[in-house]
Design a protein around this motif. Sequence first.
Motif, PDB file in Angstrom:
ATOM      1  N   ILE A 256       1.111  -1.210   0.289  1.00 17.11           N
ATOM      2  CA  ILE A 256      -0.233  -0.308  -0.571  1.00 17.11           C
ATOM      3  C   ILE A 256       0.845   1.653   0.048  1.00 17.11           C
ATOM      4  N   ARG A 257       1.294   2.390  -1.091  1.00 14.79           N
ATOM      5  CA  ARG A 257       1.879   2.642  -1.054  1.00 14.79           C
ATOM      6  C   ARG A 257       0.774   4.232  -0.748  1.00 14.79           C
ATOM      7  N   TYR A 258      -0.291   4.076  -0.339  1.00 15.33           N
ATOM      8  CA  TYR A 258      -1.021   6.082  -0.706  1.00 15.33           C
ATOM      9  C   TYR A 258      -2.503   5.196   0.022  1.00 15.33           C
ATOM     10  N   ILE A 259      -2.868   6.623   0.570  1.00 14.86           N
ATOM     11  CA  ILE A 259      -4.297   7.155   1.079  1.00 14.86           C
ATOM     12  C   ILE A 259      -4.963   7.894   0.115  1.00 14.86           C
ATOM     13  N   PHE A 260      -5.666   8.049  -0.236  1.00 15.94           N
ATOM     14  CA  PHE A 260      -6.975   8.955  -0.532  1.00 15.94           C
ATOM     15  C   PHE A 260      -7.605   9.421   0.412  1.00 15.94           C
ATOM     16  N   GLU A 261      -6.979  10.658   0.411  1.00 12.46           N
ATOM     17  CA  GLU A 261      -9.064  10.616   1.223  1.00 12.46           C
ATOM     18  C   GLU A 261      -9.711  11.761   0.624  1.00 12.46           C
ATOM     19  N   THR A 262     -10.679  11.920   0.475  1.00 10.27           N
ATOM     20  CA  THR A 262     -11.545  12.435  -0.528  1.00 10.27           C
ATOM     21  C   THR A 262     -12.435  13.963   0.287  1.00 10.27           C
ATOM     22  N   HIS A 263     -11.754  13.925   1.755  1.00  7.54           N
ATOM     23  CA  HIS A 263     -12.255  15.138   2.734  1.00  7.54           C
ATOM     24  C   HIS A 263     -12.154  14.852   3.855  1.00  7.54           C
ATOM     25  N   PHE A 264     -12.360  15.437   4.858  1.00 14.24           N
ATOM     26  CA  PHE A 264     -12.611  15.422   6.212  1.00 14.24           C
ATOM     27  C   PHE A 264     -13.833  15.093   6.330  1.00 14.24           C
ATOM     28  N   HIS A 265     -13.794  13.553   6.861  1.00 11.92           N
ATOM     29  CA  HIS A 265     -15.173  12.723   6.998  1.00 11.92           C
ATOM     30  C   HIS A 265     -15.902  13.923   8.605  1.00 11.92           C
TER      31      HIS A 265
ATOM     32  N   LEU B  30      -9.500  15.961  -8.585  1.00  5.35           N
ATOM     33  CA  LEU B  30     -10.208  16.590  -9.051  1.00  5.35           C
ATOM     34  C   LEU B  30     -11.240  17.435  -8.303  1.00  5.35           C
ATOM     35  N   HIS B  31      -9.861  18.856  -8.100  1.00  4.18           N
ATOM     36  CA  HIS B  31     -11.227  19.392  -6.443  1.00  4.18           C
ATOM     37  C   HIS B  31     -12.427  19.606  -7.006  1.00  4.18           C
ATOM     38  N   THR B  32     -13.415  19.343  -5.873  1.00  3.91           N
ATOM     39  CA  THR B  32     -14.486  19.622  -6.222  1.00  3.91           C
ATOM     40  C   THR B  32     -15.559  19.952  -5.045  1.00  3.91           C
ATOM     41  N   PRO B  33     -14.853  21.497  -4.412  1.00  2.65           N
ATOM     42  CA  PRO B  33     -15.337  22.113  -3.589  1.00  2.65           C
ATOM     43  C   PRO B  33     -17.121  21.779  -2.962  1.00  2.65           C
ATOM     44  N   GLY B  34     -17.200  21.885  -2.704  1.00  8.36           N
ATOM     45  CA  GLY B  34     -19.483  22.261  -2.143  1.00  8.36           C
ATOM     46  C   GLY B  34     -19.073  21.194  -1.188  1.00  8.36           C
ATOM     47  N   HIS B  35     -19.299  20.139  -1.136  1.00  8.58           N
ATOM     48  CA  HIS B  35     -19.780  19.510   0.707  1.00  8.58           C
ATOM     49  C   HIS B  35     -18.621  19.702   1.522  1.00  8.58           C
ATOM     50  N   THR B  36     -17.800  19.736   1.733  1.00 10.55           N
ATOM     51  CA  THR B  36     -16.490  20.908   1.855  1.00 10.55           C
ATOM     52  C   THR B  36     -15.694  21.706   1.606  1.00 10.55           C
ATOM     53  N   LEU B  37     -14.146  22.107   1.385  1.00 13.23           N
ATOM     54  CA  LEU B  37     -14.061  23.085   0.421  1.00 13.23           C
ATOM     55  C   LEU B  37     -12.983  22.565   0.313  1.00 13.23           C
ATOM     56  N   GLU B  38     -12.217  21.380   1.112  1.00 12.61           N
ATOM     57  CA  GLU B  38     -11.181  20.084   0.444  1.00 12.61           C
ATOM     58  C   GLU B  38     -11.815  18.990  -0.003  1.00 12.61           C
ATOM     59  N   SER B  39     -12.648  18.854  -0.329  1.00 11.93           N
ATOM     60  CA  SER B  39     -13.131  17.492  -1.045  1.00 11.93           C
ATOM     61  C   SER B  39     -12.623  17.818  -2.796  1.00 11.93           C
ATOM     62  N   SER B  40     -12.271  16.422  -2.771  1.00  8.81           N
ATOM     63  CA  SER B  40     -11.953  16.476  -3.938  1.00  8.81           C
ATOM     64  C   SER B  40     -12.407  14.576  -4.764  1.00  8.81           C
ATOM     65  N   CYS B  41     -12.397  14.516  -5.852  1.00 10.46           N
ATOM     66  CA  CYS B  41     -12.523  12.992  -6.304  1.00 10.46           C
ATOM     67  C   CYS B  41     -11.477  12.965  -6.854  1.00 10.46           C
ATOM     68  N   TYR B  42     -11.467  11.502  -7.298  1.00 12.85           N
ATOM     69  CA  TYR B  42     -10.624  10.793  -8.210  1.00 12.85           C
ATOM     70  C   TYR B  42     -10.126  10.251  -9.145  1.00 12.85           C
ATOM     71  N   LEU B  43     -10.023  10.640 -10.342  1.00 13.61           N
ATOM     72  CA  LEU B  43     -10.595  10.099 -11.717  1.00 13.61           C
ATOM     73  C   LEU B  43      -9.455   8.644 -11.723  1.00 13.61           C
ATOM     74  N   LEU B  44     -10.329   7.592 -11.329  1.00 13.04           N
ATOM     75  CA  LEU B  44      -9.062   6.150 -12.375  1.00 13.04           C
ATOM     76  C   LEU B  44      -9.024   5.941 -13.494  1.00 13.04           C
ATOM     77  N   LYS B  45      -7.739   5.867 -14.226  1.00 13.81           N
ATOM     78  CA  LYS B  45      -7.407   5.951 -15.562  1.00 13.81           C
ATOM     79  C   LYS B  45      -6.935   4.279 -15.754  1.00 13.81           C
ATOM     80  N   ASP B  46      -7.217   3.690 -16.680  1.00 10.91           N
ATOM     81  CA  ASP B  46      -6.415   2.674 -16.744  1.00 10.91           C
ATOM     82  C   ASP B  46      -5.621   2.485 -17.689  1.00 10.91           C
ATOM     83  N   ALA B  47      -4.511   1.277 -17.876  1.00 13.58           N
ATOM     84  CA  ALA B  47      -2.942   1.352 -18.359  1.00 13.58           C
ATOM     85  C   ALA B  47      -3.022   1.252 -19.891  1.00 13.58           C
TER      86      ALA B  47
END
Length: 471
Positions: free
Chosen positions: A47-56, A105-122
């Motif tokens: 496990i190399r990364y832990i991605f947080e979409t926002h402060f839950h 993808l920074h997507t503020p609205g729910h919280t200011l730091e809210s972000s989505c993560y777009l997964l792209k294949d190989a």
Amino acid sequence: MFVKQLYTGCLSEAAYYIESNGIAAVIDPLRDIDEYLQLAKERNSSIRYIFETHFHADFVSGHLDLAAATDATIVYGPGTATNFPVHVAKDGEIFNIGDLSLQVLHTPGHTLESSCYLLKDATGKDHAIFTGDTLFVGDVGRPDLAQKGKEITMEDLAGMMYESLQSKIMPLSDDVIVYPAHGAGSSCGKNLGPETFSTIGEQKASNYALQQQSKEDFIKAVTDGLAAPPQYFPINAKINKEGYESLNAVLEKGMQALDIPAFKLKLKDDNIVVLDTRKASVFTEGFVPGSIFIGLEGRFAEWAGSLLPFDKEILLVTEPGKEKESIVRLARVGFENFGGHLAGGFEHWKNSGEVTDMIIDVEADELAMDMPFDPQLVIVDVRKVPEYADGHIKEALNIPLDELTDPGSMAHLEDNHNIYVHCAGGYRSVIAASLMKKQGIHNLRNVLGGWGQIKELKDKFSIEKTTAVLN
């Protein structure tokens, strides 16, 4: 490519494990991290990364413990400030996971730091988007949880949400899979759908928030009818931002087995809460006087966070063998102050001749028979306001369960009243009865099966509907 949704029903929460070529990432992990570590071990991955979409706000993340166990980097979206080391990503920044890539993808609205993560294949094709609390199946995240004083209002955040959806979500292809952070039952939105994933195309077709509408109409749509968030939401958001005690340290405190003399000694402290997590049907038959019931079989952690104080020490009474589960699920919503558990459980307490209390259970038809002949009979319906409005026994008093921690909510109940408590199915009513007993109200009965059984006997009750009014 390997993508797995790890869904926890009692919190309506989805974490995600992504892996390619031995490299893995976890998105929005729960506080108990063993499942992620085991999955990585089974798949011989790191496990190399832990991605947080926002402060839950509705649960405590496992980001700190998971980072400590794996040396993974914690990643948050733009504008994040924490009390611990994180990588604050730029909008559009790309992280490689084996042959895959994850774009912020920074997507503020729910919280200011809210972000989505777009997964792209190989091949670089958009495959899935992890939307956190920005986009749910059938809904979007509530915009009233991250206001900074008076300079940013709920309407401001809703406006940001509109811009985020229009600029970052709507342009995506219809076949992109939508993986949200929550499903039905979560208080992070108004009315989440039952599915735990979808596609962009399905959401464009069915989600009210993605329909063609003006920004003003969108703001009105997402802010109208919002019930007040549970009281523990700001506490959890603060914990996620500032840090917390390791789960192992919390377990060490809670797993202390207390014999009866030690347990009784702690009961003398006013800053103690006795929490009984057994099944409702067992609790009503007998419990340690003054105990609060919240059973593991229901939405346990949510109700604990909504009803229990965070500044008092918790003593547990559990079914033998359920001590660890009780502690872990409480820790998920931020509880850390444990004084131990009753060794041998309630049966040991009872068999040792200690004083016990109980709650009388009655069937709905018994309530129907008693109503015409008892002028002191009071029915307390502890369902939510919209549930009550959709149908209730005429003249029943509606005191939603989450209001019962306020002694003033029981001001209309007198010593001479014969109180019958019910909810939808019988879980919340037992919690309510235990709270009433703790406040000194003992002349009460729990209606088995709740509203579900009452409706089956509708010919025996006078039932009415009213207009729900949400504060």
